[in-house]
Design an enzyme around this catalytic site. Structure first.
Site, PDB file in Angstrom:
ATOM      1  N   TYR A   1      68.065  62.538   4.418  1.00 59.78           N
ATOM      2  CA  TYR A   1      67.936  63.752   3.605  1.00 59.78           C
ATOM      3  C   TYR A   1      67.898  64.964   4.549  1.00 59.78           C
ATOM      4  O   TYR A   1      67.070  65.011   5.470  1.00 59.78           O
ATOM      5  CB  TYR A   1      66.672  63.679   2.734  1.00 59.78           C
ATOM      6  CG  TYR A   1      66.279  65.024   2.193  1.00 59.78           C
ATOM      7  CD1 TYR A   1      67.132  65.724   1.349  1.00 59.78           C
ATOM      8  CD2 TYR A   1      65.085  65.625   2.561  1.00 59.78           C
ATOM      9  CE1 TYR A   1      66.799  66.979   0.885  1.00 59.78           C
ATOM     10  CE2 TYR A   1      64.742  66.876   2.093  1.00 59.78           C
ATOM     11  CZ  TYR A   1      65.604  67.554   1.256  1.00 59.78           C
ATOM     12  OH  TYR A   1      65.275  68.808   0.804  1.00 59.78           O
TER      13      TYR A   1
ATOM     14  N   ASP B   1      62.037  56.083   2.610  1.00 62.00           N
ATOM     15  CA  ASP B   1      62.080  57.168   1.626  1.00 62.00           C
ATOM     16  C   ASP B   1      62.634  56.554   0.340  1.00 62.00           C
ATOM     17  O   ASP B   1      63.821  56.232   0.256  1.00 62.00           O
ATOM     18  CB  ASP B   1      62.972  58.303   2.150  1.00 62.00           C
ATOM     19  CG  ASP B   1      62.996  59.515   1.220  1.00 62.00           C
ATOM     20  OD1 ASP B   1      62.687  59.349   0.031  1.00 62.00           O
ATOM     21  OD2 ASP B   1      63.354  60.620   1.685  1.00 62.00           O
TER      22      ASP B   1
ATOM     23  N   LYS C   1      60.778  64.841  -7.827  1.00 62.53           N
ATOM     24  CA  LYS C   1      61.960  64.291  -8.501  1.00 62.53           C
ATOM     25  C   LYS C   1      61.554  63.457  -9.726  1.00 62.53           C
ATOM     26  O   LYS C   1      61.036  64.010 -10.663  1.00 62.53           O
ATOM     27  CB  LYS C   1      62.783  63.489  -7.498  1.00 62.53           C
ATOM     28  CG  LYS C   1      62.947  64.175  -6.127  1.00 62.53           C
ATOM     29  CD  LYS C   1      63.629  65.514  -6.203  1.00 62.53           C
ATOM     30  CE  LYS C   1      63.807  66.088  -4.798  1.00 62.53           C
ATOM     31  NZ  LYS C   1      64.229  67.463  -4.783  1.00 62.53           N
TER      32      LYS C   1
ATOM     33  N   ARG D   1      40.024  70.193  -0.423  1.00 61.67           N
ATOM     34  CA  ARG D   1      41.102  69.899   0.536  1.00 61.67           C
ATOM     35  C   ARG D   1      41.044  68.415   0.933  1.00 61.67           C
ATOM     36  O   ARG D   1      42.063  67.766   1.148  1.00 61.67           O
ATOM     37  CB  ARG D   1      41.041  70.805   1.764  1.00 61.67           C
ATOM     38  CG  ARG D   1      42.064  70.450   2.815  1.00 61.67           C
ATOM     39  CD  ARG D   1      42.455  71.568   3.786  1.00 61.67           C
ATOM     40  NE  ARG D   1      41.377  72.424   4.206  1.00 61.67           N
ATOM     41  CZ  ARG D   1      40.392  72.089   5.046  1.00 61.67           C
ATOM     42  NH1 ARG D   1      40.338  70.865   5.553  1.00 61.67           N
ATOM     43  NH2 ARG D   1      39.453  72.958   5.366  1.00 61.67           N
TER      44      ARG D   1
HETATM   45  C1  LIG Z   1      65.618  61.774  -0.560  1.00 57.01           C
HETATM   46  C2  LIG Z   1      64.735  62.976  -0.458  1.00 57.01           C
HETATM   47  N1  LIG Z   1      63.661  62.930   0.356  1.00 57.01           N
HETATM   48  C3  LIG Z   1      62.839  64.001   0.480  1.00 57.01           C
HETATM   49  C4  LIG Z   1      63.053  65.181  -0.202  1.00 57.01           C
HETATM   50  C5  LIG Z   1      62.154  66.363   0.011  1.00 57.01           C
HETATM   51  O1  LIG Z   1      61.347  66.580  -1.097  1.00 57.01           O
HETATM   52  P1  LIG Z   1      60.772  68.021  -1.540  1.00 57.01           P
HETATM   53  O2  LIG Z   1      61.923  68.856  -1.940  1.00 57.01           O
HETATM   54  O3  LIG Z   1      59.812  67.680  -2.630  1.00 57.01           O
HETATM   55  O4  LIG Z   1      60.072  68.595  -0.327  1.00 57.01           O
HETATM   56  C6  LIG Z   1      64.163  65.258  -1.058  1.00 57.01           C
HETATM   57  C7  LIG Z   1      64.458  66.507  -1.787  1.00 57.01           C
HETATM   58  O5  LIG Z   1      65.540  66.713  -2.291  1.00 57.01           O
HETATM   59  C8  LIG Z   1      65.019  64.126  -1.192  1.00 57.01           C
HETATM   60  O6  LIG Z   1      66.094  64.151  -2.006  1.00 57.01           O
END
Ligand SMILES: Cc1ncc(COP(=O)(O)O)c(C=O)c1O
Length: 371
Positions: free
Chosen positions: A99, A170, A195, A47
């Site tokens: 997001y 982000d 992604k 962990r």
């Molecule tokens: C811009 C953005 N930030 C964060 C996330 C969250 O990521 P996760 O789905 O891996 O938790 C996403 C998911 O679509 C995203 O498009």
């Protein structure tokens, strides 16, 4: 070293005991102590740290030009760790088109613990007006999801730094191949590694990268270790493997996205295309200055209503109707119905994660669906 070389080598080394060229997956949750009580292998318990995660964190930190990186079990877990690291009562300024998963996290899980405003972070006047004595973080998402809005990172950093406020970016849509926010003054970069890093729509992950090993970063590391939202050694292994091709995959995504955006912009059934690589994008100039390339994501607004929009995606043969992004296969999404009732996304908007199929096939597919 250049990005392509870092991507291949910073997450891998020849294994010390077996001489395996590719690092093996270390599934053991625990590690033997020496007779003196120390941990000669550098790991205590999985962990807290694990050889596969350490390699993953190293390559991600190097790609973003950061001092350190922490890997998480999802992008949302990475974002949540930032929020959990803040003192109760801290105020966060977030983009109005943040997001939706992270926006919902703040609204549903952090109401009463943190305070937040959702505003147009790129509007300096509005941003200054919302800064309070207890503002600790300005959150930036650029390009944003799904409107592909661009925020001038340097401009936000200048305002934040003057008041001792931290900036988190982000960088999921851009990837370090298209944008390096730490070089523009950001304190922390966040990724959904689900992604482009993963790149094949088959694993979940997240990451935070820090410009410096500060006290705040130590707190984030505590959240990671004590909270335990960590990726498995197997997921770390697959991520390291995928990252080796990240620079070349992203170049392919960017080329296809630019060509598809140009095709859509000329199409009579399309009202508007949102892609930072198009001169018609309202923040094209900022994108040109702060991005290394314009990314593989675009959205377009159909001339017509919601039904017309669904009719188009239902005729597509190569694009898959699905959420998410960054995989080799092209995905198309009716975003408003995915975001829920408080969405501000137009109901005739389609978001496209442009894949690595041949551009002629992608254009032919969209062309016949729009006909
Ligand atoms: C811009 C953005 N930030 C964060 C996330 C969250 O990521 P996760 O789905 O891996 O938790 C996403 C998911 O679509 C995203 O498009």
């Amino acid at each position: 070293m250049k990005t392509e070389t870092i991507a291949i080598h910073a997450g891998n080394h020849v294994d010390g005991s077996s001489k395996a060229v590719i690092q093996p997956i270390v599934l053991s949750t625990t590690f033997e102590r020496g007779e003196d009580g120390n941990f000669p292998g550098g790991h205590i318990y999985s962990r807290a740290s694990n050889p596969n995660r350490a390699l993953l964190e190293n390559v991600i930190a190097k790609l973003e030009g950061g001092a350190d990186a922490a890997a998480f079990s999802s992008g949302n877990a990475a974002g949540m760790s930032v929020f959990q690291s803040l003192a109760p009562g801290t105020h966060i300024i977030c983009p109005d088109d943040m997001y939706h998963g992270l926006r919902n996290q703040l609204k549903n899980l952090f109401a009463g613990i943190l305070t937040f405003d959702f505003i147009d972070v790129n509007d300096s006047e509005v941003l200054q007006q919302h800064i309070r004595p207890e503002t600790g973080v300005i959150w930036v998402e650029t390009p944003s999801n799904p409107l592909l809005k661009i925020t001038d990172i340097k401009k936000v950093v200048a305002i934040a730094k003057a008041k001792g406020i931290k900036v988190v970016v982000d960088n999921t849509f851009a990837t370090p191949i298209c944008q390096l926010p730490l070089t523009l003054g950001a304190d922390i970069v966040m990724h959904s590694t689900t992604k482009y890093f993963g790149g094949h729509s088959d694993l979940m992950g997240g990451a935070l990268i820090t410009a410096e090993k500060s006290e705040w970063w130590a707190k984030i590391r505590q959240v990671q270790e004590m909270g335990g939202a960590i990726p498995s050694p197997t997921d770390c292994f697959w991520l390291v493997r995928s990252i080796k091709t990240l620079p070349y995959r992203v170049k392919g995504h960017v080329n296809n996205a630019q060509l598809l955006a140009e095709f859509l912009e000329q199409h009579p059934k399309v009202e508007r295309v949102l892609y930072p690589g198009l001169p018609s994008h309202p923040q094209h100039q900022i994108a040109k200055e702060q991005m290394l390339a314009f990314g593989g994501m675009l959205s377009f607004i159909v001339k017509g209503d919601e039904d017309d929009t669904h009719n188009i995606i239902n005729k597509l043969k190569i694009f898959t109707r699905a959420t998410s992004l960054g995989g080799v296969e092209s995905l198309i999404e009716h975003r408003a119905t995915m975001e829920g009732p408080d969405t501000k996304t137009p109901f005739n908007l389609l978001r496209v994660s442009v894949g690595l199929e041949h551009i002629d096939d992608l254009i032919a597919d969209l062309s016949s669906a729009l006909a």
